[in-house]
Write an enzyme that holds these catalytic residues in place. Structure first.
Site, short mmCIF file in Angstrom:
data_model
loop_
_atom_site.label_atom_id
_atom_site.label_comp_id
_atom_site.label_asym_id
_atom_site.label_seq_id
_atom_site.Cartn_x
_atom_site.Cartn_y
_atom_site.Cartn_z
N ASP A 33 22.08 27.36 -17.40
CA ASP A 33 22.92 27.88 -18.48
C ASP A 33 22.57 29.35 -18.73
OD1 ASP A 33 24.58 26.37 -21.01
OD2 ASP A 33 23.84 28.40 -21.36
N ILE A 34 23.58 30.15 -18.95
CA ILE A 34 23.38 31.60 -19.13
C ILE A 34 22.69 31.92 -20.46
CG2 ILE A 34 25.55 32.20 -20.31
CD1 ILE A 34 25.88 34.42 -18.15
N ASN A 93 29.45 17.92 -24.72
CA ASN A 93 30.34 18.18 -25.84
C ASN A 93 31.78 17.91 -25.41
OD1 ASN A 93 28.23 19.07 -27.54
ND2 ASN A 93 28.24 21.06 -26.51
N GLU A 101 33.01 24.37 -25.70
CA GLU A 101 33.51 25.75 -25.56
C GLU A 101 34.20 25.97 -24.22
OE1 GLU A 101 30.13 28.24 -26.23
OE2 GLU A 101 29.95 27.61 -28.33
N HIS A 106 31.17 19.20 -18.37
CA HIS A 106 29.79 19.56 -18.01
C HIS A 106 28.83 18.75 -18.84
CE1 HIS A 106 31.24 22.33 -21.12
NE2 HIS A 106 30.01 22.36 -21.60
P1 AMP Z 1 29.80 23.80 -24.38
O1 AMP Z 1 29.69 24.38 -25.74
O2 AMP Z 1 29.28 22.39 -24.27
O3 AMP Z 1 31.21 23.93 -23.80
O4 AMP Z 1 28.82 24.62 -23.46
C1 AMP Z 1 29.19 25.69 -22.66
C2 AMP Z 1 27.93 26.28 -22.10
O5 AMP Z 1 28.25 27.11 -21.03
C3 AMP Z 1 27.11 27.12 -23.09
O6 AMP Z 1 25.81 26.56 -23.22
C4 AMP Z 1 27.10 28.50 -22.45
O7 AMP Z 1 25.88 29.19 -22.65
C5 AMP Z 1 27.33 28.18 -20.99
N1 AMP Z 1 27.92 29.25 -20.19
C6 AMP Z 1 29.00 30.00 -20.50
N2 AMP Z 1 29.24 30.88 -19.51
C7 AMP Z 1 28.32 30.65 -18.54
C8 AMP Z 1 28.04 31.22 -17.27
N3 AMP Z 1 28.79 32.22 -16.77
N4 AMP Z 1 27.00 30.74 -16.55
C9 AMP Z 1 26.24 29.75 -17.05
N5 AMP Z 1 26.44 29.15 -18.24
C10 AMP Z 1 27.47 29.61 -18.98
#
Ligand code: AMP
Length: 120
Positions: A33-34, A93, A101, A106
């Site tokens: 995760d970023i 989520n 988000e 995932h």
């Molecule tokens: P969610 O709120 O469950 O949809 O989680 C989305 C996740 O994706 C968050 O924890 C973000 O930090 C992660 N995320 C968003 N963009 C990237 C990216 N380019 N590479 C890795 N993780 C990401």
């Protein structure tokens, strides 16, 4: 609901955006995760165009569903946090109330430290 082909994970799957890969096979991709929320914070995604777990279970093949599930345990082993080691938390989520988000299914894998309260 239709799958948004321009979501960030679709772009990662197409190689348009880089990721720090943990594991990949024909069915899944796993990467860090970023914006890590715990010492270890890794995501596991199916390669197919699925919005969330409900959409996946309704539309994916049995093979895709099996491979996605198996990949989670495999990744936990690669990270040395499987149930035989320290353990981890798995979280997905779903939709608005779930706080999703990115509209591509995932699982978050959290580990490497005590994760704490189940929901905050
Ligand atoms: P969610 O709120 O469950 O949809 O989680 C989305 C996740 O994706 C968050 O924890 C973000 O930090 C992660 N995320 C968003 N963009 C990237 C990216 N380019 N590479 C890795 N993780 C990401």
């Amino acid at each position: 609901m239709t799958y948004d082909k321009n979501n960030i994970f679709a772009k990662i799957l197409r190689g348009e955006i880089p990721c720090k890969k943990v594991y990949e096979n024909d069915y899944v991709l796993s990467f860090y995760d970023i914006n890590p929320q715990k010492k270890i914070h890794v995501l596991v995604i199916p390669k197919g165009p699925y919005i969330d777990l409900d959409h996946f279970n309704k539309n994916a093949s049995d093979k895709e569903i099996i491979e996605f599930n198996k990949a989670i345990s495999h990744v936990s082993k690669l990270l040395n946090i499987s149930n035989e080691e320290r353990g981890y938390r798995l979280l997905s989520n779903i939709g608005t109330d779930g706080g999703q988000e990115v509209p591509h299914l995932h699982y978050h894998i959290f580990g490497g430290e005590k994760i704490g309260k189940m929901v905050s």
